[in-house]
Scaffold this motif. Structure first.
Motif, PDB file in Angstrom:
ATOM      1  N   ALA A 310       0.843  -1.208   0.000  1.00  0.00           N
ATOM      2  CA  ALA A 310       0.000   0.000   0.000  1.00  0.00           C
ATOM      3  C   ALA A 310       0.870   1.245   0.000  1.00  0.00           C
ATOM      4  CB  ALA A 310      -0.904  -0.027   1.229  1.00  0.00           C
ATOM      5  N   MET A 311       1.948   1.206   0.796  1.00  0.00           N
ATOM      6  CA  MET A 311       2.828   2.371   0.890  1.00  0.00           C
ATOM      7  C   MET A 311       3.459   2.692  -0.472  1.00  0.00           C
ATOM      8  SD  MET A 311       6.314   2.795   3.031  1.00  0.00           S
ATOM      9  CE  MET A 311       5.718   3.067   4.636  1.00  0.00           C
ATOM     10  N   THR A 312       3.965   1.659  -1.160  1.00  0.00           N
ATOM     11  CA  THR A 312       4.628   1.867  -2.460  1.00  0.00           C
ATOM     12  C   THR A 312       3.620   2.430  -3.468  1.00  0.00           C
ATOM     13  OG1 THR A 312       5.905  -0.092  -1.913  1.00  0.00           O
ATOM     14  CG2 THR A 312       6.124   0.711  -4.142  1.00  0.00           C
ATOM     15  N   ARG A 313       2.417   1.818  -3.466  1.00  0.00           N
ATOM     16  CA  ARG A 313       1.385   2.263  -4.421  1.00  0.00           C
ATOM     17  C   ARG A 313       1.039   3.731  -4.168  1.00  0.00           C
ATOM     18  NH1 ARG A 313      -2.148  -1.596  -3.251  1.00  0.00           N
ATOM     19  NH2 ARG A 313      -3.223  -0.063  -1.985  1.00  0.00           N
ATOM     20  N   ASP A 314       0.806   4.091  -2.903  1.00  0.00           N
ATOM     21  CA  ASP A 314       0.431   5.475  -2.579  1.00  0.00           C
ATOM     22  C   ASP A 314       1.516   6.461  -2.998  1.00  0.00           C
ATOM     23  OD1 ASP A 314      -1.814   4.412  -1.537  1.00  0.00           O
ATOM     24  OD2 ASP A 314      -1.269   4.691   0.588  1.00  0.00           O
ATOM     25  N   ILE A 315       2.766   6.115  -2.700  1.00  0.00           N
ATOM     26  CA  ILE A 315       3.865   7.047  -3.040  1.00  0.00           C
ATOM     27  C   ILE A 315       3.955   7.226  -4.557  1.00  0.00           C
ATOM     28  CG2 ILE A 315       6.372   7.381  -2.978  1.00  0.00           C
ATOM     29  CD1 ILE A 315       6.349   6.054  -0.203  1.00  0.00           C
ATOM     30  N   CYS A 316       3.807   6.112  -5.291  1.00  0.00           N
ATOM     31  CA  CYS A 316       3.890   6.204  -6.761  1.00  0.00           C
ATOM     32  C   CYS A 316       2.769   7.096  -7.310  1.00  0.00           C
ATOM     33  CB  CYS A 316       3.790   4.814  -7.399  1.00  0.00           C
ATOM     34  SG  CYS A 316       5.274   3.848  -7.137  1.00  0.00           S
ATOM     35  N   GLU A 317       1.563   6.958  -6.701  1.00  0.00           N
ATOM     36  CA  GLU A 317       0.426   7.751  -7.187  1.00  0.00           C
ATOM     37  C   GLU A 317       0.623   9.232  -6.900  1.00  0.00           C
ATOM     38  OE1 GLU A 317      -3.010   5.963  -5.440  1.00  0.00           O
ATOM     39  OE2 GLU A 317      -2.840   4.193  -6.746  1.00  0.00           O
ATOM     40  N   GLU A 318       1.224   9.513  -5.730  1.00  0.00           N
ATOM     41  CA  GLU A 318       1.370  10.926  -5.329  1.00  0.00           C
ATOM     42  C   GLU A 318       2.644  11.556  -5.879  1.00  0.00           C
ATOM     43  OE1 GLU A 318       1.293  10.521  -1.139  1.00  0.00           O
ATOM     44  OE2 GLU A 318      -0.753   9.711  -1.178  1.00  0.00           O
ATOM     45  N   GLN A 319       3.485  10.763  -6.535  1.00  0.00           N
ATOM     46  CA  GLN A 319       4.799  11.266  -6.947  1.00  0.00           C
ATOM     47  C   GLN A 319       4.664  12.439  -7.916  1.00  0.00           C
ATOM     48  OE1 GLN A 319       7.407  10.500  -5.540  1.00  0.00           O
ATOM     49  NE2 GLN A 319       8.940  11.448  -6.821  1.00  0.00           N
ATOM     50  N   ASP A 320       5.404  13.502  -7.561  1.00  0.00           N
ATOM     51  CA  ASP A 320       5.395  14.714  -8.385  1.00  0.00           C
ATOM     52  C   ASP A 320       6.379  14.525  -9.541  1.00  0.00           C
ATOM     53  OD1 ASP A 320       5.344  17.280  -9.301  1.00  0.00           O
ATOM     54  OD2 ASP A 320       6.692  18.057  -7.735  1.00  0.00           O
ATOM     55  N   THR A 321       5.967  14.856 -10.764  1.00  0.00           N
ATOM     56  CA  THR A 321       6.864  14.641 -11.912  1.00  0.00           C
ATOM     57  C   THR A 321       7.925  15.723 -12.008  1.00  0.00           C
ATOM     58  OG1 THR A 321       5.354  15.848 -13.298  1.00  0.00           O
ATOM     59  CG2 THR A 321       5.142  13.435 -13.325  1.00  0.00           C
ATOM     60  N   GLY A 322       7.786  16.769 -11.188  1.00  0.00           N
ATOM     61  CA  GLY A 322       8.788  17.849 -11.184  1.00  0.00           C
ATOM     62  C   GLY A 322       8.829  18.554 -12.542  1.00  0.00           C
ATOM     63  N   GLY A 323       7.736  18.600 -13.208  1.00  0.00           N
ATOM     64  CA  GLY A 323       7.639  19.307 -14.490  1.00  0.00           C
ATOM     65  C   GLY A 323       8.309  18.565 -15.634  1.00  0.00           C
ATOM     66  N   ARG A 324       8.678  17.289 -15.448  1.00  0.00           N
ATOM     67  CA  ARG A 324       9.351  16.554 -16.525  1.00  0.00           C
ATOM     68  C   ARG A 324       8.396  15.517 -17.098  1.00  0.00           C
ATOM     69  NH1 ARG A 324      15.238  14.771 -15.447  1.00  0.00           N
ATOM     70  NH2 ARG A 324      15.198  14.995 -17.709  1.00  0.00           N
ATOM     71  N   SER A 325       8.528  15.270 -18.400  1.00  0.00           N
ATOM     72  CA  SER A 325       7.603  14.295 -19.009  1.00  0.00           C
ATOM     73  C   SER A 325       8.227  12.902 -18.944  1.00  0.00           C
ATOM     74  CB  SER A 325       7.287  14.688 -20.451  1.00  0.00           C
ATOM     75  OG  SER A 325       8.476  14.697 -21.193  1.00  0.00           O
ATOM     76  N   ILE A 326       8.162  12.341 -17.774  1.00  0.00           N
ATOM     77  CA  ILE A 326       8.682  10.982 -17.590  1.00  0.00           C
ATOM     78  C   ILE A 326       7.522  10.144 -17.069  1.00  0.00           C
ATOM     79  CG2 ILE A 326      10.311   9.525 -16.335  1.00  0.00           C
ATOM     80  CD1 ILE A 326      12.186  11.885 -16.132  1.00  0.00           C
ATOM     81  N   SER A 327       7.258   9.023 -17.710  1.00  0.00           N
ATOM     82  CA  SER A 327       6.101   8.216 -17.274  1.00  0.00           C
ATOM     83  C   SER A 327       6.523   7.249 -16.161  1.00  0.00           C
ATOM     84  CB  SER A 327       5.520   7.449 -18.447  1.00  0.00           C
ATOM     85  OG  SER A 327       6.438   6.473 -18.838  1.00  0.00           O
ATOM     86  N   LEU A 328       5.594   6.993 -15.278  1.00  0.00           N
ATOM     87  CA  LEU A 328       5.897   6.086 -14.152  1.00  0.00           C
ATOM     88  C   LEU A 328       4.966   4.884 -14.215  1.00  0.00           C
ATOM     89  CD1 LEU A 328       6.774   7.184 -10.605  1.00  0.00           C
ATOM     90  CD2 LEU A 328       5.308   5.230 -10.945  1.00  0.00           C
ATOM     91  N   GLU A 329       5.574   3.719 -14.209  1.00  0.00           N
ATOM     92  CA  GLU A 329       4.770   2.493 -14.310  1.00  0.00           C
ATOM     93  C   GLU A 329       5.045   1.659 -13.053  1.00  0.00           C
ATOM     94  OE1 GLU A 329       5.771  -1.475 -16.542  1.00  0.00           O
ATOM     95  OE2 GLU A 329       5.704   0.217 -17.950  1.00  0.00           O
TER      96      GLU A 329
END
Ligand code: ADP
Length: 455
Positions: A310-329
């Motif tokens: 749950a912790m990993t999933r939540d952090i990934c969902e809330e992760q800020d892209t910092g204005g860069r176009s990088i996709s997170l899977e």
């Protein structure tokens, strides 16, 4: 407070007391044996003399007759003749002999006198005169006290020498046995006084195995201390260096605007620079504080059952892209639990994700995977991987990225970070009994794999 006694002193004292006690026991035994021997010799002489004299007395015409070779005093034995009623008929009692000593037929015994003692043996001799008479032999106790005195005299001369020799011998034996310890403590003292942790204790050849082990343990401790000390020195110098740079920039900006700052725009620019540098300093001090707290607070780390999935999933969902176009899977296996500190573990995941984003490429990908893996030891492992396809890390830098303040390319990465993130991540992982590894290829990307014991 009383000073504790040294082991050397205690050993010497023990040895001396033991030897003195041994000497006293020997003296006692000698006295007992010598007195027994003297006593048995005295009884033999007495018995022989009295028995020899019995046949030399006879009764002739109703009166006693003594043979010519009858002696009232021979072999130091006094011969006395008593009537049936116990009246002394013939012979002279030795001085201080208790005259009313009872007559007992055939019993050798010791009778104490005023000054000396006496061995006494009586015989009832039946004869034609008055039905019989008593023959008594008295032997003054051989001067037993004199023998004892002699033994005491010998011992009183020998004993002080004996005790002194035991004390000196004991002291030297104790000193020799304990000398490696004194050597080790002396060497340890001089190392710590001289503050030269590179020095090591080397024992003289032929030292005991136990002492060698003790010296090895000390040397191992010095090596660890040296390492820790060097790391501390490095850390302090890195930290002050990192703080000095923004401080000098701030000071330079201040003096520039003081001297040349004429218009508002220049002031704005200077304040902007000062602001950025102050933020960097604040970040740095915060990171240093966090690390120190981690160092000191090992035992205060929370140990709660937490849902890592749950912790990993939540952090990934809330992760800020910092204005860069990088996709997170993210591919997260559900229900992986572990024991640990939720706050610290979230910092691990966030740091790895931030690095993947910072050092990822525009339009690139970040892949996060969490799965359970059976371990060879008991239980299973929670395996977290964070992968990017960014700039990667050159092979020669790969094992250094865990060091505090280490950055692969500080000039190119200016403003990217402080070089403290990964060292903190590793520290947290280790405190949770886990491991962390990095694989990377320059220009292609990096993969960080963290393993924790799962519940
Ligand atoms: P920083 O604050 O500089 O990011 P870190 O301790 O997190 O400090 O990382 C140390 C160095 O390791 C970074 O400066 C960077 O050079 C390198 N590094 C860390 N993560 C990655 C990554 N995902 N890809 C490439 N290089 C990385």
């Amino acid at each position: 407070m009383r000073r504790p006694l040294s082991t050397k002193f205690k050993l010497t004292l023990w040895f001396t007391c033991f030897m003195s006690l041994l000497a006293a026991v020997c003296l006692g035994l000698i006295l007992i044996i010598s007195s027994r021997v003297a006593q048995s010799q005295a009884f033999n002489v007495l018995s022989m003399t009295v028995r020899g004299n019995i046949s030399k007395i006879s009764s002739v015409d109703g009166s006693l007759s003594l043979a010519g070779d009858f002696s009232f005093y021979s072999n130091d034995v006094y011969m006395l003749i008593y009537s049936r009623e116990g009246a002394l008929l013939s012979g002279q009692t030795p001085p201080s002999f208790p005259v009313n000593t009872e007559l007992e037929n055939g019993v050798s015994r010791f009778v104490p006198g005023e000054a000396d003692g006496f061995y006494v043996l009586d015989f009832w001799v039946p004869s034609g005169w008055e039905e019989g008479f008593w023959l008594r032999g008295v032997l003054r106790s051989p001067d037993r006290d004199q023998a004892v005195d002699q033994i005491f005299l010998i011992f009183s001369v020998i004993l002080p020498f004996f005790i002194l020799t035991a004390a000196i011998g004991g002291y030297f034996i104790a000193k020799r046995a304990l000398s490696p310890i004194s050597y080790i403590s002396g060497a340890a003292g001089s190392i710590s006084e001289g503050r030269d942790l590179t020095q090591r204790i080397s024992l003289p050849r032929g030292s005991d195995l136990e002492m060698q082990r003790l010296a090895d343990a000390f040397n191992h401790m010095f090596a660890r201390l040296e390492q820790a000390f060097e790391a501390e020195k490095q850390f302090t110098s890195d930290a002050s260096h990192e703080l000095r740079t923004p401080t000098s920039v701030i000071l330079a900006q201040c003096s520039f605007v003081e001297k040349h700052g004429d218009d508002l725009e220049e002031y704005r620019e200077a304040i902007d620079v000062i602001h950025r540098q102050a933020r960097k300093m604040s970040q740095l001090t915060q990171s240093l504080l966090d690390m120190t707290r981690l160092d000191l607070g090992t035992r205060q780390l929370a140990r709660e059952d937490l849902d890592l999935s749950a912790m990993t999933r939540d952090i990934c969902e809330e992760q800020d892209t910092g204005g860069r176009s990088i996709s997170l899977e993210a591919s997260v296996e559900e229900g992986i639990h572990m024991e640990g500190d939720a706050f610290q573990l979230s910092r691990v995941i966030i740091n790895l994700l931030e690095n993947a984003r910072k050092y990822g490429r525009e339009g690139g990908h970040i892949r996060v995977r969490l799965s359970r893996q059976a371990s060879r030891e008991d239980g299973s492992l929670a395996v977290l991987t964070v992968e990017d396809d960014g700039i990667g890390i050159p092979a020669e830098h790969l094992d250094k990225i865990w060091q505090r303040f280490y950055q692969v390319n500080p000039s190119r990465q200016a403003g990217a970070g402080l070089g403290l993130g990964l060292s903190m991540v590793r520290q947290i992982v280790l405190l949770h009994g886990g491991t962390i590894e990095a694989e990377s290829e320059e220009g292609k990307g990096s993969r960080f794999t963290v393993k924790f014991p799962a519940l």
